[in-house]
Design an enzyme around this catalytic site. Structure first.
Site, PDB file in Angstrom:
ATOM      1  N   ASP A   1     -25.466 -44.539  27.934  1.00 29.79           N
ATOM      2  CA  ASP A   1     -24.356 -43.954  28.697  1.00 29.79           C
ATOM      3  C   ASP A   1     -23.329 -45.053  28.952  1.00 29.79           C
ATOM      4  OD1 ASP A   1     -23.582 -41.526  30.650  1.00 29.79           O
ATOM      5  OD2 ASP A   1     -23.164 -43.424  31.660  1.00 29.79           O
ATOM      6  N   ASN A  11     -11.241 -43.063  32.407  1.00 23.77           N
ATOM      7  CA  ASN A  11     -10.419 -41.846  32.337  1.00 23.77           C
ATOM      8  C   ASN A  11      -9.367 -41.829  33.433  1.00 23.77           C
ATOM      9  OD1 ASN A  11     -11.292 -40.499  30.055  1.00 23.77           O
ATOM     10  ND2 ASN A  11     -12.973 -39.470  31.103  1.00 23.77           N
ATOM     11  N   ASP A  64     -10.839 -40.773  25.298  1.00 26.33           N
ATOM     12  CA  ASP A  64     -11.294 -40.254  24.003  1.00 26.33           C
ATOM     13  C   ASP A  64     -11.315 -41.358  22.955  1.00 26.33           C
ATOM     14  OD1 ASP A  64      -9.726 -36.952  24.211  1.00 26.33           O
ATOM     15  OD2 ASP A  64     -11.507 -37.796  25.156  1.00 26.33           O
ATOM     16  N   GLU A 116     -20.116 -38.797  27.969  1.00 25.94           N
ATOM     17  CA  GLU A 116     -20.089 -40.184  27.503  1.00 25.94           C
ATOM     18  C   GLU A 116     -21.486 -40.686  27.132  1.00 25.94           C
ATOM     19  OE1 GLU A 116     -19.921 -40.283  32.092  1.00 25.94           O
ATOM     20  OE2 GLU A 116     -19.190 -39.058  30.456  1.00 25.94           O
TER      21      GLU A 116
END
Length: 675
Positions: A549, A557, A566, A592
């Protein structure tokens, strides 16, 4: 003119009434189907129809605007009125009631059909749904499970399929949340009574980001929910009564979308000038880029219908109890109602020649005793007609079948027009070239030598090969090779017939690929886990998994925006692909999170691989000088253990790594969890 030609032999005959009557009836049988075919293949001039959109004017409907503005509807004989969303009515109800002829809706159409509403799918335009759920970041809604007992604003029973499916994935139903009707106010989240609302990834998130209002986005795709988005549909009454109009509307619409996606700036100018949207040019440009990702015109034909995917979605609805268990999609697809466009050609190429031959036989039977000398003339006439017909059929095969003939020296001796059109070459550029000229040798490997060995032995060969187009693109072809032998039984070349499988392969790849990272998606990873566990349970060496992760990804973000987030996901994916072994599999597990399946690998080996991957990521360079690390959980599969327990142990290792300061690897042996 056609009837006069058909009656010409009748005028030349003597006057027996029975013969004349038989020929007249035969002409009528031929002419009537031809007239019917002509009448049902194109709409009458300026047929007026209406289209109801499922939202207000914006780039989401660019294809329809382009079809209207560029005259594609007019060329099909249609006068089209485009109506934007009426918040007081449902689009499905407008179409079924006959108030409008066509509508735009999402995969909720499947539910409507299976509940008895006579809606008919014409063309799915968006291959993926842009529908998401958004909430203010301060509310700390990180996933759909957090919505239990919260107030969610969306259009219940109208374009709600993807939202309902996402909630079902985490065990929530309509009774578990407080659902309120959509107010169509983009800023409804600022109302403290609204926790979350449905939105399009191409619209509302952009508005909040421009106002520096932090939001969380729940994307259904991250939870295994991948449904169709905007689709063109009509009613069963419309497709039964006016099938030619439906065909014409479908053709013009697809032409419009192809044009709009190729000329986005022109269509944005049109929208701003003619439809006065409540959006700026910058918003429309952002929306256009998002819409292109939903349609994926570079991978699939616009409007492509995958019935297997529709049936799979219908099965999900049955399993979740949203539709009756015995409901199906019978009558849902417009193709089941529509008359093929080439029906007129079928009658011309088959019925007319058969009728003419029948009349010729009748004439010969009548005249055979009186004019014996006419037999030679008639046979000559029949032979000429047969030769012309054979030449016509050969021409059809040449235009529509990919065929190649290779001589004894393995050089191309003949190439069909269809093959030239597919590859982009002129026939003169291919004749005399080696038979491998079109083959992509880097991908075909041993197949070329296998083909030659089999054909040289006098046997047929069939397989899948890769060809190169003139522009450098690759084609996936199914090829059937038949050897050509001389009088002594020795091979003097071969004939090969090719079938283009490129689009099918692309569709298969799409079904197992995560669209953002191009890694395997969760469905594919699930199937690989099952496959590896079965191998181990049959005695093969053990395998292990690595669950990782990205640390503090929400901060990336929030700080740099979802587009940069992204990009970080794509860079992490490339880093994993470059550094795993050939026997390993890697895919996006969700959000993620990523998973690596290490075949024939013990816990110790997987732990070493995870540490190497962790180091590579820690040293990787990301855009905007972003520093991204990851935490890793590792687990080895124990024979007889459930897949869920294996994943649970890896997940425990991941959370152990998170609680140990992140950017580290932690393993969970089997004895620490129950099998």
């Amino acid at each position: 003119m056609l009837i006069r030609k058909l009656l010409l032999p009748w005028k030349l005959l003597p006057n027996p009434p029975a013969i004349r009557l038989l020929l007249s009836l035969l002409c009528l049988v031929v002419w009537q189907p031809l007239s019917w075919a002509q009448e049902t293949t194109s709409p009458s001039a300026e047929t007026t129809v209406s289209l109801r959109l499922n939202w207000f004017h914006q780039f989401e409907f660019a294809g329809y605007y382009a079809a209207l503005e560029k005259g594609f509807f007019t060329e099909e004989g249609l006068n089209v009125h485009i109506l934007d969303r009426d918040p007081g009515t449902a689009v499905v109800d407008d179409v079924v009631s006959g108030h409008v002829d066509f509508g735009v809706a999402d995969s909720s159409l499947i539910v409507a059909r299976m509940k008895g509403k006579p809606v008919v799918m014409v063309s799915p335009i968006f291959q993926h749904s842009p529908m998401v759920l958004i909430s203010l970041a301060e509310n700390n809604i990180l996933g759909p499970a957090d919505l239990a007992g919260e107030t969610v604003m969306y259009q219940l029973d109208q374009d709600d399929a993807v939202i309902a499916a996402t909630l079902n994935e985490v065990g929530l139903g309509q009774k578990d949340i407080i659902s309120v009707p959509h107010s169509f106010d983009d800023w409804a989240l600022l109302n403290p009574d609204i926790t979350a609302m449905s939105a399009y990834i191409s619209n509302q998130p952009y508005l909040y980001r421009k106002k520096n209002i932090k939001i969380n986005i729940i994307d259904p795709a991250n939870y295994g929910v991948d449904l169709y988005g905007d689709s063109l549909f009509t009613s069963e009454s419309m497709v039964n009564t006016h099938p030619n109009v439906v065909l014409a509307f479908q053709r013009a619409t697809i032409r419009g979308w192809v044009y709009a996606l190729s000329h986005p700036d022109e269509i944005i100018d049109l929208i701003l000038r003619k439809y006065q949207p409540e959006k700026t040019r910058e918003q429309l440009v952002y929306e256009a880029k998002s819409i292109r990702r939903m349609i994926q015109p570079d991978l699939l034909e616009v409007g492509l219908i995958n019935r297997h995917r529709f049936n799979r979605i219908a099965g999900i609805y049955r399993e979740r109890g949203r539709v009756p268990v015995d409901a199906d999609l019978t009558g849902f697809f417009a193709d089941d109602y529509l008359i093929p466009e080439d029906v007129h050609s079928v009658f011309l190429h088959w019925i007319v020649p058969l009728a003419i031959i029948s009349m010729v036989v009748l004439v010969l039977m009548f005249l055979i005793n009186k004019r014996l000398q006419k037999i030679v003339y008639q046979k000559t006439h029949d032979a000429d007609e047969a030769r012309e017909k054979a030449e016509r059929y050969l021409a059809i095969l040449d235009r529509h079948t990919c065929v190649m003939r290779v001589d004894r020296e393995l050089k191309i001796q003949h190439i069909s027009a269809a093959f030239c059109e597919l590859t982009g070459y002129e026939s003169g550029q291919l004749l005399g070239k080696p038979h491998t000229f079109l083959m992509d040798e880097s991908n075909n490997g041993l197949k070329i030598s296998q083909l030659l060995e089999t054909a040289s032995a006098g046997h047929n060969w069939q397989g899948e090969v890769y060809l190169k187009q003139k522009n450098g693109d690759q084609l996936v072809m199914d090829v059937f090779v038949e050897p050509v032998q001389d009088g002594n039984g020795k091979a003097k070349g071969y004939n090969a017939v090719y079938l283009d499988m490129t689009q099918k392969k692309n569709a298969e790849l799409l079904s197992i690929t995560d669209t953002l990272t191009n890694l395997y998606n969760r469905n594919k990873i699930d199937s690989l886990l099952v496959k590896e566990s079965k191998l181990v349970n049959r005695g093969s060496p053990v395998f292990s998994i690595i669950l990782l992760d990205i640390d503090h990804f929400k901060h990336i973000n929030d700080e740099y925006g979802h587009l940069m987030g992204d990009q970080v996901l794509r860079e992490i994916a490339r880093c994993l692909e470059r550094n795993i072994r050939e026997t390993d599999y890697v895919g996006r597990w969700g959000g993620e999170e990523f998973m690596v399946i290490c075949a024939n690998t013990s816990l110790m080996g997987a732990e070493a691989l995870a540490e190497m991957l962790r180091t590579k990521m820690e040293r990787a360079e990301f855009p905007e000088h972003i520093h991204a690390t990851s935490s890793f959980g590792v687990a080895e599969y124990s024979p007889g253990e459930s897949i869920d327990n294996l994943i649970k142990r890896a997940d425990e290792g991941l959370y152990w790594a998170k609680n140990s300061g992140r950017n580290c690897v932690r393993a969970r042996p089997c004895h620490l969890g129950s099998a």
